[in-house]
Design a protein around this motif. Structure first.
Motif, PDB file in Angstrom:
ATOM      1  N   LEU A 122       3.817 -58.201 -81.647  1.00 43.85           N
ATOM      2  CA  LEU A 122       2.857 -58.286 -80.536  1.00 43.85           C
ATOM      3  C   LEU A 122       1.418 -58.133 -81.037  1.00 43.85           C
ATOM      4  O   LEU A 122       0.512 -58.796 -80.539  1.00 43.85           O
ATOM      5  CB  LEU A 122       3.183 -57.217 -79.489  1.00 43.85           C
ATOM      6  N   ILE A 123       1.231 -57.268 -82.027  1.00 38.32           N
ATOM      7  CA  ILE A 123      -0.114 -57.112 -82.599  1.00 38.32           C
ATOM      8  C   ILE A 123      -0.539 -58.395 -83.305  1.00 38.32           C
ATOM      9  O   ILE A 123      -1.693 -58.831 -83.191  1.00 38.32           O
ATOM     10  CB  ILE A 123      -0.152 -55.920 -83.576  1.00 38.32           C
ATOM     11  N   LEU A 124       0.396 -59.021 -84.021  1.00 38.87           N
ATOM     12  CA  LEU A 124       0.082 -60.294 -84.682  1.00 38.87           C
ATOM     13  C   LEU A 124      -0.263 -61.373 -83.653  1.00 38.87           C
ATOM     14  O   LEU A 124      -1.205 -62.153 -83.853  1.00 38.87           O
ATOM     15  CB  LEU A 124       1.267 -60.747 -85.532  1.00 38.87           C
ATOM     16  N   LEU A 125       0.457 -61.420 -82.542  1.00 35.20           N
ATOM     17  CA  LEU A 125       0.160 -62.397 -81.491  1.00 35.20           C
ATOM     18  C   LEU A 125      -1.213 -62.130 -80.869  1.00 35.20           C
ATOM     19  O   LEU A 125      -1.948 -63.075 -80.565  1.00 35.20           O
ATOM     20  CB  LEU A 125       1.255 -62.348 -80.414  1.00 35.20           C
ATOM     21  N   ALA A 126      -1.551 -60.855 -80.684  1.00 36.31           N
ATOM     22  CA  ALA A 126      -2.881 -60.514 -80.164  1.00 36.31           C
ATOM     23  C   ALA A 126      -3.965 -60.955 -81.135  1.00 36.31           C
ATOM     24  O   ALA A 126      -5.018 -61.472 -80.732  1.00 36.31           O
ATOM     25  CB  ALA A 126      -2.964 -59.005 -79.916  1.00 36.31           C
ATOM     26  N   ASN A 127      -3.714 -60.769 -82.422  1.00 29.02           N
ATOM     27  CA  ASN A 127      -4.651 -61.204 -83.455  1.00 29.02           C
ATOM     28  C   ASN A 127      -4.799 -62.727 -83.451  1.00 29.02           C
ATOM     29  O   ASN A 127      -5.897 -63.272 -83.622  1.00 29.02           O
ATOM     30  CB  ASN A 127      -4.171 -60.712 -84.814  1.00 29.02           C
ATOM     31  N   THR A 128      -3.679 -63.432 -83.250  1.00 25.97           N
ATOM     32  CA  THR A 128      -3.709 -64.892 -83.178  1.00 25.97           C
ATOM     33  C   THR A 128      -4.538 -65.360 -81.995  1.00 25.97           C
ATOM     34  O   THR A 128      -5.296 -66.346 -82.093  1.00 25.97           O
ATOM     35  CB  THR A 128      -2.274 -65.442 -83.066  1.00 25.97           C
ATOM     36  N   TYR A 129      -4.419 -64.658 -80.879  1.00 22.13           N
ATOM     37  CA  TYR A 129      -5.234 -64.997 -79.709  1.00 22.13           C
ATOM     38  C   TYR A 129      -6.725 -64.853 -80.033  1.00 22.13           C
ATOM     39  O   TYR A 129      -7.546 -65.692 -79.639  1.00 22.13           O
ATOM     40  CB  TYR A 129      -4.867 -64.092 -78.529  1.00 22.13           C
ATOM     41  N   ALA A 171       5.968 -63.618 -70.533  1.00 27.29           N
ATOM     42  CA  ALA A 171       7.190 -64.250 -71.031  1.00 27.29           C
ATOM     43  C   ALA A 171       7.301 -64.103 -72.545  1.00 27.29           C
ATOM     44  O   ALA A 171       8.401 -63.868 -73.078  1.00 27.29           O
ATOM     45  CB  ALA A 171       7.205 -65.726 -70.643  1.00 27.29           C
ATOM     46  N   MET A 172       6.179 -64.215 -73.256  1.00 24.85           N
ATOM     47  CA  MET A 172       6.199 -64.055 -74.709  1.00 24.85           C
ATOM     48  C   MET A 172       6.539 -62.624 -75.103  1.00 24.85           C
ATOM     49  O   MET A 172       7.306 -62.398 -76.046  1.00 24.85           O
ATOM     50  CB  MET A 172       4.846 -64.464 -75.301  1.00 24.85           C
ATOM     51  N   ILE A 173       5.989 -61.652 -74.371  1.00 21.58           N
ATOM     52  CA  ILE A 173       6.304 -60.249 -74.654  1.00 21.58           C
ATOM     53  C   ILE A 173       7.789 -59.992 -74.437  1.00 21.58           C
ATOM     54  O   ILE A 173       8.464 -59.354 -75.266  1.00 21.58           O
ATOM     55  CB  ILE A 173       5.455 -59.319 -73.762  1.00 21.58           C
ATOM     56  N   ALA A 174       8.311 -60.505 -73.316  1.00 24.12           N
ATOM     57  CA  ALA A 174       9.738 -60.345 -73.030  1.00 24.12           C
ATOM     58  C   ALA A 174      10.587 -61.038 -74.094  1.00 24.12           C
ATOM     59  O   ALA A 174      11.625 -60.518 -74.524  1.00 24.12           O
ATOM     60  CB  ALA A 174      10.058 -60.903 -71.644  1.00 24.12           C
ATOM     61  N   GLY A 175      10.135 -62.221 -74.532  1.00 19.01           N
ATOM     62  CA  GLY A 175      10.866 -62.957 -75.559  1.00 19.01           C
ATOM     63  C   GLY A 175      10.931 -62.206 -76.877  1.00 19.01           C
ATOM     64  O   GLY A 175      11.967 -62.185 -77.547  1.00 19.01           O
ATOM     65  N   VAL A 176       9.812 -61.565 -77.249  1.00 17.26           N
ATOM     66  CA  VAL A 176       9.778 -60.780 -78.487  1.00 17.26           C
ATOM     67  C   VAL A 176      10.719 -59.581 -78.393  1.00 17.26           C
ATOM     68  O   VAL A 176      11.486 -59.295 -79.319  1.00 17.26           O
ATOM     69  CB  VAL A 176       8.340 -60.305 -78.782  1.00 17.26           C
ATOM     70  N   ILE A 177      10.680 -58.890 -77.257  1.00 17.70           N
ATOM     71  CA  ILE A 177      11.515 -57.696 -77.082  1.00 17.70           C
ATOM     72  C   ILE A 177      12.996 -58.056 -77.062  1.00 17.70           C
ATOM     73  O   ILE A 177      13.810 -57.460 -77.774  1.00 17.70           O
ATOM     74  CB  ILE A 177      11.125 -56.961 -75.782  1.00 17.70           C
ATOM     75  N   ILE A 178      13.343 -59.060 -76.251  1.00 19.61           N
ATOM     76  CA  ILE A 178      14.750 -59.447 -76.125  1.00 19.61           C
ATOM     77  C   ILE A 178      15.242 -60.131 -77.402  1.00 19.61           C
ATOM     78  O   ILE A 178      16.351 -59.874 -77.872  1.00 19.61           O
ATOM     79  CB  ILE A 178      14.943 -60.372 -74.910  1.00 19.61           C
ATOM     80  N   GLY A 179      14.414 -61.009 -77.962  1.00 22.21           N
ATOM     81  CA  GLY A 179      14.809 -61.714 -79.180  1.00 22.21           C
ATOM     82  C   GLY A 179      15.091 -60.778 -80.331  1.00 22.21           C
ATOM     83  O   GLY A 179      16.047 -60.975 -81.097  1.00 22.21           O
ATOM     84  N   ASN A 180      14.267 -59.729 -80.467  1.00 20.22           N
ATOM     85  CA  ASN A 180      14.486 -58.761 -81.538  1.00 20.22           C
ATOM     86  C   ASN A 180      15.763 -57.955 -81.336  1.00 20.22           C
ATOM     87  O   ASN A 180      16.360 -57.479 -82.297  1.00 20.22           O
ATOM     88  CB  ASN A 180      13.292 -57.810 -81.637  1.00 20.22           C
ATOM     89  N   GLN A 181      16.161 -57.820 -80.080  1.00 18.01           N
ATOM     90  CA  GLN A 181      17.372 -57.069 -79.775  1.00 18.01           C
ATOM     91  C   GLN A 181      18.621 -57.746 -80.349  1.00 18.01           C
ATOM     92  O   GLN A 181      19.574 -57.089 -80.763  1.00 18.01           O
ATOM     93  CB  GLN A 181      17.511 -56.915 -78.252  1.00 18.01           C
ATOM     94  N   TYR A 182      18.579 -59.080 -80.375  1.00 21.30           N
ATOM     95  CA  TYR A 182      19.757 -59.838 -80.799  1.00 21.30           C
ATOM     96  C   TYR A 182      19.541 -60.594 -82.117  1.00 21.30           C
ATOM     97  O   TYR A 182      20.384 -61.387 -82.510  1.00 21.30           O
ATOM     98  CB  TYR A 182      20.145 -60.839 -79.706  1.00 21.30           C
ATOM     99  N   MET A 183      18.434 -60.327 -82.786  1.00 23.14           N
ATOM    100  CA  MET A 183      18.128 -61.071 -84.002  1.00 23.14           C
ATOM    101  C   MET A 183      19.059 -60.712 -85.153  1.00 23.14           C
ATOM    102  O   MET A 183      19.495 -61.571 -85.919  1.00 23.14           O
ATOM    103  CB  MET A 183      16.673 -60.822 -84.409  1.00 23.14           C
ATOM    104  N   TYR A 184      19.383 -59.431 -85.292  1.00 25.81           N
ATOM    105  CA  TYR A 184      20.231 -58.973 -86.387  1.00 25.81           C
ATOM    106  C   TYR A 184      21.480 -58.308 -85.831  1.00 25.81           C
ATOM    107  O   TYR A 184      21.422 -57.604 -84.814  1.00 25.81           O
ATOM    108  CB  TYR A 184      19.488 -57.976 -87.273  1.00 25.81           C
ATOM    109  N   ASP A 185      22.595 -58.493 -86.504  1.00 20.34           N
ATOM    110  CA  ASP A 185      23.825 -57.837 -86.068  1.00 20.34           C
ATOM    111  C   ASP A 185      23.875 -56.393 -86.546  1.00 20.34           C
ATOM    112  O   ASP A 185      24.658 -55.580 -86.030  1.00 20.34           O
ATOM    113  CB  ASP A 185      25.060 -58.597 -86.560  1.00 20.34           C
ATOM    114  N   ILE A 186      23.023 -56.051 -87.529  1.00 17.07           N
ATOM    115  CA  ILE A 186      22.956 -54.672 -87.997  1.00 17.07           C
ATOM    116  C   ILE A 186      21.570 -54.395 -88.577  1.00 17.07           C
ATOM    117  O   ILE A 186      20.954 -55.263 -89.186  1.00 17.07           O
ATOM    118  CB  ILE A 186      24.055 -54.388 -89.055  1.00 17.07           C
ATOM    119  N   ARG A 187      21.099 -53.178 -88.347  1.00 13.77           N
ATOM    120  CA  ARG A 187      19.815 -52.716 -88.889  1.00 13.77           C
ATOM    121  C   ARG A 187      20.022 -51.330 -89.492  1.00 13.77           C
ATOM    122  O   ARG A 187      20.887 -50.577 -89.037  1.00 13.77           O
ATOM    123  CB  ARG A 187      18.751 -52.602 -87.784  1.00 13.77           C
TER     124      ARG A 187
END
Length: 236
Positions: A122-129, A171-187
């Protein structure tokens, strides 16, 4: 009307809208505040994170901490970047300095499966803006002529709330949060307990526990532990 012309018109409309300006100020301050704590810790010579040494990211910061004045140099650069962002006259330079730093951090935390990937993204996206927001000033250092870009002067006249834009932001914030939830099967998590707490819901709980043991007790590299986890037979 081609796509480039539409982008130019949208940019002019945004630069003349107070809500876009408020959002640019919010992003500028937010990115600056993200740099201050990490920069101050490095300048003070303290260890940056409370992550245990066997955590992949904690191990990285331990090594970075031992680089001496290079560690201090990084912290000073972050504090200077934050100061530049907080001053409106120098915010463009601050945004340009912050972007490669944030891009590097983002790639790092994703590579090491850090739990804080969401906020870093999210910080990177804010920087991109901010980079896009200051394009009318950044363009002078790009290999384009002013006439080629066709961007006339803008006037601050609009007070209309840009519903579609902020809906896209949400929508982008929600996408980042939800996408990260399912990005890896283990952390690896941020601690041994956090790592093992995720095992009951894992497809292979025993392999998950072995993965956590590999990271935190045996202190092996992340790629080695991931390879063992992926090759572990699944319980029937």
């Amino acid at each position: 009307m081609n796509l480039f012309t539409r982008l130019v018109l949208f940019y002019l409309e945004a630069k003349g809208n107070k809500w876009f300006r408020y959002f640019a100020t919010f992003c500028r301050i937010g990115v600056a505040l993200a740099f201050i704590p990490s920069g101050f810790v490095k300048v003070s010579g303290e260890r940056f994170t409370a992550l245990p040494s066997n955590n992949p990211l904690g191990h990285y910061f331990d090594a970075l901490h031992l680089t001496g004045y290079y560690y201090t140099f990084i912290g000073a650069g972050q504090l200077i970047t934050a100061a530049l962002l907080l001053i409106p006259r120098t915010a463009v330079l601050g945004a340009l300095m912050a972007f490669p730093i944030m891009l590097n951090i983002t790639v790092l935390v994703y590579a090491l499966r850090f739990e804080g990937t969401r906020i870093v993204t999210l910080i990177l996206l804010a920087n991109t803006y901010l980079i896009c927001w200051y394009f009318d000033r950044i363009r002078y250092i790009l290999p384009f002529k002013k006439a080629d870009l066709g961007i006339p002067e803008y006037k601050a006249v609009s007070k209309k709330f840009p519903v579609k834009f902020f809906a896209m932001v949400i929508a982008m914030i929600a996408g980042v949060i939800i996408g990260n939830q399912y990005m890896y099967d283990i952390r690896p998590g941020n601690s041994p307990e956090e790592c093992t707490n995720g095992c009951p819901g894992n497809d292979n709980p025993e392999a998950c526990r072995q993965f956590c043991d590999c990271i935190y007790n045996q202190g092996k590299p992340l790629n080695v532990c991931l390879d063992a986890y992926e090759k572990a037979p699944k319980a029937r």
